[in-house]
Design a protein around this motif. Structure first.
Motif, PDB file in Angstrom:
ATOM      1  N   UNK A 152      74.437 -27.229  12.538  1.00 26.66           N
ATOM      2  CA  UNK A 152      75.583 -27.854  13.204  1.00 26.66           C
ATOM      3  C   UNK A 152      76.613 -28.294  12.157  1.00 26.66           C
ATOM      4  N   UNK A 153      76.140 -28.872  11.067  1.00 29.46           N
ATOM      5  CA  UNK A 153      77.045 -29.302   9.996  1.00 29.46           C
ATOM      6  C   UNK A 153      77.773 -28.097   9.413  1.00 29.46           C
ATOM      7  N   UNK A 154      77.073 -26.988   9.185  1.00 28.27           N
ATOM      8  CA  UNK A 154      77.710 -25.785   8.650  1.00 28.27           C
ATOM      9  C   UNK A 154      78.751 -25.236   9.618  1.00 28.27           C
ATOM     10  N   UNK A 155      78.465 -25.297  10.921  1.00 30.26           N
ATOM     11  CA  UNK A 155      79.438 -24.835  11.922  1.00 30.26           C
ATOM     12  C   UNK A 155      80.682 -25.725  11.916  1.00 30.26           C
ATOM     13  N   UNK A 156      80.491 -27.024  11.805  1.00 28.54           N
ATOM     14  CA  UNK A 156      81.632 -27.947  11.746  1.00 28.54           C
ATOM     15  C   UNK A 156      82.451 -27.671  10.490  1.00 28.54           C
ATOM     16  N   UNK A 186      80.643 -29.311  -1.895  1.00 29.88           N
ATOM     17  CA  UNK A 186      79.327 -29.403  -1.274  1.00 29.88           C
ATOM     18  C   UNK A 186      78.584 -28.096  -1.498  1.00 29.88           C
ATOM     19  N   UNK A 187      77.428 -28.183  -2.125  1.00 28.07           N
ATOM     20  CA  UNK A 187      76.643 -26.962  -2.346  1.00 28.07           C
ATOM     21  C   UNK A 187      75.707 -26.735  -1.167  1.00 28.07           C
ATOM     22  N   UNK A 188      75.186 -25.530  -1.085  1.00 28.39           N
ATOM     23  CA  UNK A 188      74.294 -25.163   0.022  1.00 28.39           C
ATOM     24  C   UNK A 188      73.005 -25.980   0.032  1.00 28.39           C
ATOM     25  N   UNK A 189      72.594 -26.481  -1.135  1.00 31.03           N
ATOM     26  CA  UNK A 189      71.346 -27.227  -1.234  1.00 31.03           C
ATOM     27  C   UNK A 189      71.514 -28.716  -0.942  1.00 31.03           C
ATOM     28  N   UNK A 190      72.758 -29.192  -0.871  1.00 27.34           N
ATOM     29  CA  UNK A 190      73.000 -30.612  -0.608  1.00 27.34           C
ATOM     30  C   UNK A 190      72.605 -30.982   0.818  1.00 27.34           C
ATOM     31  N   UNK A 191      72.073 -32.182   0.956  1.00 28.33           N
ATOM     32  CA  UNK A 191      71.801 -32.720   2.279  1.00 28.33           C
ATOM     33  C   UNK A 191      73.076 -33.422   2.746  1.00 28.33           C
ATOM     34  N   UNK A 192      73.584 -33.005   3.898  1.00 30.10           N
ATOM     35  CA  UNK A 192      74.851 -33.542   4.386  1.00 30.10           C
ATOM     36  C   UNK A 192      74.629 -34.190   5.739  1.00 30.10           C
ATOM     37  N   UNK A 193      75.229 -35.344   5.912  1.00 33.13           N
ATOM     38  CA  UNK A 193      75.181 -36.060   7.181  1.00 33.13           C
ATOM     39  C   UNK A 193      76.616 -36.421   7.544  1.00 33.13           C
ATOM     40  N   UNK A 207      78.897 -44.570  18.094  1.00 29.64           N
ATOM     41  CA  UNK A 207      78.667 -43.864  16.830  1.00 29.64           C
ATOM     42  C   UNK A 207      77.698 -42.722  17.037  1.00 29.64           C
ATOM     43  N   UNK A 208      77.887 -41.686  16.221  1.00 28.54           N
ATOM     44  CA  UNK A 208      76.972 -40.550  16.231  1.00 28.54           C
ATOM     45  C   UNK A 208      76.840 -40.048  14.791  1.00 28.54           C
ATOM     46  N   UNK A 209      75.652 -39.607  14.433  1.00 28.89           N
ATOM     47  CA  UNK A 209      75.414 -39.007  13.119  1.00 28.89           C
ATOM     48  C   UNK A 209      74.812 -37.630  13.335  1.00 28.89           C
ATOM     49  N   UNK A 210      75.321 -36.659  12.605  1.00 29.33           N
ATOM     50  CA  UNK A 210      74.836 -35.288  12.711  1.00 29.33           C
ATOM     51  C   UNK A 210      74.177 -34.925  11.391  1.00 29.33           C
TER      52      UNK A 210
END
Length: 92
Positions: A64-68, A38-45, A56-59
């Motif tokens: 928050x994603x980077x902390x996880x 995963x690169x820094x520019x990718x959109x991650x969910x 269900x939950x989506x982040x």
């Protein structure tokens, strides 16, 4: 006689070393398998579902994603051929 003993001891050490290396290759890390891809520019969910009530939950928040990801980066994973061998929690 000493040569035979030294030879068998050497063979035993080599066999133990090979078995150790084979067992070690069954393990990998979260960093290697996912986070390095995963690169820094990718959109991650990140999507999660709780089995007990199917909530269900989506982040999507990048911080928050980077902390996880940072928290998960040191997790050691074991490679398995069959996902049925993975522990699953019973449904209530």
């Amino acid at each position: 006689m000493r040569r035979m003993a030294a030879f068998f001891l050497s063979v035993l050490v080599v066999i133990i070393g090979i078995l150790f290396l084979l067992e070690k290759t069954k393990y990998t890390s979260m960093q290697t398998e996912i986070l390095d891809e995963v690169s820094k520019d990718d959109t991650v969910k990140i999507s999660m579902e709780r089995y007990s009530d199917h909530a269900r939950i989506s982040i999507k928040d990048k911080e928050v994603v980077e902390k996880i990801f940072a928290d998960l980066s040191s997790i050691e994973l074991k490679k398995v051929k069959d996902s049925s061998s993975v522990l699953q929690l019973p449904e209530k």
